[in-house]
Design an enzyme around this catalytic site. Structure first.
Site, short mmCIF file in Angstrom:
data_model
loop_
_atom_site.label_atom_id
_atom_site.label_comp_id
_atom_site.label_asym_id
_atom_site.label_seq_id
_atom_site.Cartn_x
_atom_site.Cartn_y
_atom_site.Cartn_z
CG HIS A 57 -0.27 0.09 2.54
ND1 HIS A 57 -0.12 -1.00 3.36
CD2 HIS A 57 0.31 1.12 3.18
CE1 HIS A 57 0.52 -0.65 4.45
NE2 HIS A 57 0.81 0.64 4.38
P1 TYD Z 1 -2.14 -3.70 7.45
O1 TYD Z 1 -2.21 -2.33 6.88
O2 TYD Z 1 -2.70 -4.81 6.63
O3 TYD Z 1 -0.62 -4.04 7.80
P2 TYD Z 1 0.65 -4.19 6.80
O4 TYD Z 1 0.74 -2.94 6.02
O5 TYD Z 1 1.81 -4.37 7.73
O6 TYD Z 1 0.49 -5.37 5.95
O7 TYD Z 1 -2.81 -3.68 8.87
C1 TYD Z 1 -3.29 -4.85 9.50
C2 TYD Z 1 -4.53 -4.51 10.29
O8 TYD Z 1 -4.21 -3.65 11.37
C3 TYD Z 1 -5.58 -3.81 9.45
O9 TYD Z 1 -6.84 -4.38 9.77
C4 TYD Z 1 -5.54 -2.39 9.93
C5 TYD Z 1 -5.04 -2.50 11.34
N1 TYD Z 1 -4.24 -1.35 11.81
C6 TYD Z 1 -4.74 -0.51 12.78
O10 TYD Z 1 -5.89 -0.67 13.25
N2 TYD Z 1 -3.97 0.51 13.24
C7 TYD Z 1 -2.73 0.72 12.76
O11 TYD Z 1 -2.05 1.67 13.22
C8 TYD Z 1 -2.23 -0.14 11.72
C9 TYD Z 1 -0.86 0.09 11.14
C10 TYD Z 1 -3.01 -1.17 11.28
#
Ligand code: TYD
Length: 140
Positions: A57
């Site tokens: 992302h």
């Molecule tokens: P995600 O964006 O998929 O993580 P990565 O980029 O490491 O693959 O995030 C995983 C889950 O955590 C998603 O449901 C969103 C949640 N999340 C939060 O609630 N707060 C946060 O600060 C972050 C980074 C993620």
């Protein structure tokens, strides 16, 4: 930003994290203009799995600093025109990730602890999770 390794053409902006090292161990500090934004959120990844990549992302506005405080992973950054990667493999080696930068994290070691400092609270509307949408937005 202190000690930023900034080649004009490189997406990879590494920052040496100041540390106090003595026979008891190493103590790493973020303060003053490191990171170059006010920290609004801190999170960290643990129990990472070697065959599972993360990220995929970009953020419209968010700036971040990431550092593997233990273990390692390979950070890929893509600004829509080029793609570069770097190993985050030391608690003294942080990377600054600007807004509008597609990021992927690959090749996690099982013991990786990836610490992230962020300039804003979590906001799903700041995410661009589709690569084609990111390319379109990056072209403006
Ligand atoms: P995600 O964006 O998929 O993580 P990565 O980029 O490491 O693959 O995030 C995983 C889950 O955590 C998603 O449901 C969103 C949640 N999340 C939060 O609630 N707060 C946060 O600060 C972050 C980074 C993620």
């Amino acid at each position: 930003m202190p000690s930023a390794k900034k080649s004009a053409n490189s997406l990879i902006k590494l920052v040496q994290v100041p540390s106090w090292n003595d026979p008891r161990g190493n103590l790493f500090v973020f303060e003053k203009d490191l990171p170059p934004f006010e920290i609004k959120r801190v999170y960290y990844l643990t129990n990472t799995v070697e065959n599972f990549s993360r990220g995929f992302h970009a953020h419209r506005d968010l700036q971040q600093i990431a550092v593997a405080v233990n273990g390692r992973c390979r950070m890929v950054l893509d600004d829509g025109t080029k793609r570069e990667d770097v190993w985050l493999d030391s608690p003294s080696k942080a990377i600054y990730i600007d807004s509008m930068m597609w990021r992927e994290m690959h090749d996690f070691s099982a013991d990786c602890v990836l610490l992230v400092l962020a300039s804003a609270e979590y906001d799903e509307s700041d995410y661009i999770r589709n690569y084609d949408d990111f390319i379109a937005a990056a072209k403006g």
